[in-house]
Design an enzyme around this catalytic site. Structure first.
Site, short mmCIF file in Angstrom:
data_model
loop_
_atom_site.label_atom_id
_atom_site.label_comp_id
_atom_site.label_asym_id
_atom_site.label_seq_id
_atom_site.Cartn_x
_atom_site.Cartn_y
_atom_site.Cartn_z
N ARG A 175 -18.05 -11.38 14.28
CA ARG A 175 -18.79 -10.55 13.32
C ARG A 175 -18.46 -9.06 13.47
NH1 ARG A 175 -23.75 -11.44 14.66
NH2 ARG A 175 -24.21 -9.31 15.27
N TYR A 230 -20.18 -1.95 -12.89
CA TYR A 230 -20.25 -3.41 -12.77
C TYR A 230 -21.72 -3.82 -12.62
CZ TYR A 230 -19.98 -8.06 -10.87
OH TYR A 230 -20.18 -9.40 -10.66
N ASP A 243 -14.66 2.56 -7.59
CA ASP A 243 -14.36 1.13 -7.68
C ASP A 243 -13.01 0.99 -8.40
OD1 ASP A 243 -14.20 -1.57 -8.28
OD2 ASP A 243 -16.34 -1.78 -8.73
N LYS A 252 -10.39 -10.26 -6.94
CA LYS A 252 -9.67 -10.11 -8.21
C LYS A 252 -8.16 -9.99 -7.98
CE LYS A 252 -13.95 -9.79 -9.60
NZ LYS A 252 -14.76 -10.95 -9.73
C1 LIG Z 1 -15.26 -3.94 -11.13
C2 LIG Z 1 -15.93 -4.89 -10.19
N1 LIG Z 1 -16.43 -4.41 -9.03
C3 LIG Z 1 -17.05 -5.22 -8.16
C4 LIG Z 1 -17.24 -6.55 -8.41
C5 LIG Z 1 -17.98 -7.42 -7.41
O1 LIG Z 1 -17.09 -8.20 -6.70
P1 LIG Z 1 -17.46 -9.63 -6.02
O2 LIG Z 1 -17.69 -10.60 -7.13
O3 LIG Z 1 -16.27 -9.92 -5.18
O4 LIG Z 1 -18.70 -9.41 -5.23
C6 LIG Z 1 -16.72 -7.10 -9.58
C7 LIG Z 1 -16.89 -8.54 -9.87
O5 LIG Z 1 -16.59 -9.01 -10.93
C8 LIG Z 1 -16.05 -6.24 -10.50
O6 LIG Z 1 -15.56 -6.70 -11.66
#
Ligand SMILES: Cc1ncc(COP(=O)(O)O)c(C=O)c1O
Length: 375
Positions: A50, A102, A174, A199
Site C-alpha cells: 500500500r 467531469y 485534468d 482512458k
Molecule cells: C476527463 C475525465 N477525468 C476523470 C475521469 C475519472 O476517471 P476514472 O473513471 O478512472 O475514475 C474520467 C472518467 O471518465 C474522465 O473522463
C-alpha cells in the site's frame, strides 16, 4: 532522457531490461510485503504494497518525464487520483472547478467537500476573467479540464495559470482527453496534471487507474503521497503493468485517433441532422485559436447535437452498427453514448448531445455508420 522526443520517451521512459533475467518486458511484482536486511533496512526500498511497490514505481518513473514533471503518483482510478489532492487540503480551503468538469468531480465537490470543510465554485473556464472573479484569499486550487468532458470547451491554460498565481493558488489540470502526446500543461506553468489512466494511457478498455504528475516533488507531492498511503486508494501492480504497456503505443494511437476525430467532426458538420459539433480542431469551434496554441493536435474525443432533439439522439445511438454503445473513452474501438443518460438525473449535458470516442477504425467506416444512424 530530457531531450528525447515524445514518441521516443513514450517507448523508453521508466524502462530498463530486467538485470536478473534479461526480460525486455517489465516483470510484474505481486508481492504485498518486502524483506529487510539484518539491520532492518528494506532490501529494495519497498516495505508494504500500500505504501509502494516496484511495478507501481516503474509506472510512476515513466509518467513523470512524459508530462515533464519531477514525480508521479498512481492510484486505483482517475477519481481516486483527483480526490486525493482534495483530501490533502486543509479545512477552510476553497477550490475553483470548471462548470463542466467531469461529473464525478462535481459530485465529489458537492457531496463530500462540504463535510471536509472545503468550499468550491464552478465557473466557465473558457473565460479567464470568470476565474479571476471566482478566486478568493482561501482558494488553494484552480482545477482545469481542457478540452472538457463532454462539451470539449477549451481553457487558455497560460492565462488561467497567471490568474491562479496572482491568487497564490495552485493549478491542477485534468489532461485525460488530450494526453501529453498533444498537450503539456506543466510546460505552460501548471502545478499538477491529473489523468484517468483508464482512458488513453491504458488504451484498450481493459484497465482502471489514475495518476497525478507533479511539476515539483515538493510539499504537495508529500501530502498526497501520505493521503494515498493512509487512505489506501492505491493502484494494483497488475493494473500498473497494463498501463505501463499501454503507454508504449500512446503516441501513435493518439495521432491516429486525432486524425480520425477531425475527419469525423468535419463530416458531421456537413450533415443536416446535426445542429452543432463540438471539436476544438474545427475552425468554427470558439476555442480553436487557443487550442492551436496549446495542443499539437485536437484529440480523439468529440460530441455533437442532434437537430431533432433528445428522442432523435437516442434513436441514432440505437441505430449505430460499428460504434459500440458504451461510456468511457480512449480505447481502440470507437464508442458512442447519449451522454446525459450516462451521467444520470443530475446531468447538465444537453439532452440532444451524443459523445463519441474515436478509436482506430478507418474514419470513412465511422462516417458511414454515423450517416446510417442519423438518417
Ligand atoms: C476527463 C475525465 N477525468 C476523470 C475521469 C475519472 O476517471 P476514472 O473513471 O478512472 O475514475 C474520467 C472518467 O471518465 C474522465 O473522463
Amino acid at each position: 532522457m530530457g531531450s528525447l522526443r515524445f514518441e521516443t520517451l513514450a517507448v523508453h521512459a521508466g524502462h530498463a531490461v530486467d538485470p536478473e533475467t534479461g526480460s525486455v518486458a517489465p516483470p510484474i511484482h505481486l508481492s504485498t510485503t518486502f524483506a529487510r536486511n539484518e539491520d532492518g533496512v528494506p532490501l529494495g526500498g519497498h516495505t508494504y504494497v500500500r505504501e509502494s511497490n516496484p511495478t507501481e514505481a516503474q509506472l510512476e518513473a515513466a509518467l513523470a518525464p512524459l508530462e515533464g514533471g519531477e514525480a508521479a503518483l498512481v492510484f486505483g482510478s482517475g477519481m481516486a487520483a483527483g480526490v486525493a489532492v482534495l483530501q490533502a487540503l486543509p479545512p477552510g480551503s476553497h477550490v475553483v472547478f470548471p462548470d463542466d468538469a467531469y461529473y464525478g468531480y462535481r459530485a465529489a465537490a458537492e457531496q463530500y467537500l462540504p463535510n471536509w470543510g472545503i468550499s468550491s465554485s464552478f465557473v466557465s473556464m473558457d473565460d479567464p476573467s470568470a476565474v479571476e472573479a471566482a478566486v478568493r484569499e482561501e482558494t488553494r486550487i484552480v482545477w482545469l479540464e481542457t478540452p472538457s468532458n463532454p462539451l470539449l470547451k477549451v481553457a487558455d491554460i497560460r492565462a488561467i495559470v497567471e490568474v491562479a498565481r496572482r491568487a497564490n493558488a495552485l493549478t491542477l489540470l485534468d489532461n485525460t482527453f488530450a494526453t501529453p502526446a498533444l498537450q503539456r500543461p506543466i510546460e505552460l506553468g501548471v502545478d499538477v496534471v491529473l489523468h484517468s489512466t483508464t482512458k488513453y494511457f491504458g488504451g484498450h478498455s481493459d484497465v482502471q487507474g489514475g495518476a497525478l504528475v507533479f511539476a515539483t516533488k515538493g510539499e504537495l507531492w508529500e501530502k498526497v503521497d501520505h493521503v494515498r498511503h493512509v487512505l489506501g486508494a492505491v493502484a494494483s501492480p497488475f493494473n500498473s503493468w497494463l498501463v505501463l504497456r499501454g503507454l508504449r503505443s500512446l503516441a501513435c494511437r493518439v495521432a491516429a485517433q486525432s486524425a480520425g476525430a477531425l475527419a469525423v467532426a468535419r463530416a458531421l458538420a456537413e450533415m443536416p441532422e446535426v445542429s452543432a459539433v463540438h471539436y476544438p480542431g474545427l475552425e468554427s469551434h470558439p476555442g480553436h485559436e487557443v487550442a492551436k496554441r496549446q495542443m499539437s493536435a485536437f484529440g480523439g474525443m468529440l460530441s455533437f447535437q442532434v437537430r431533432a432533439g433528445k428522442e432523435a439522439a437516442l434513436r441514432a445511438v440505437g441505430r449505430a452498427r460499428l460504434f459500440t454503445r458504451a461510456t468511457s473513452l480512449g480505447g481502440v474501438e470507437s464508442l458512442m453514448e447519449h451522454r446525459a443518460s450516462s451521467e444520470g438525473p443530475d446531468s447538465r449535458t444537453p439532452q440532444d448531445l451524443i459523445r463519441l470516442s474515436i478509436g482506430l477504425e478507418h474514419p470513412d467506416d465511422l462516417i458511414a455508420d454515423l450517416r446510417h444512424a442519423l438518417c
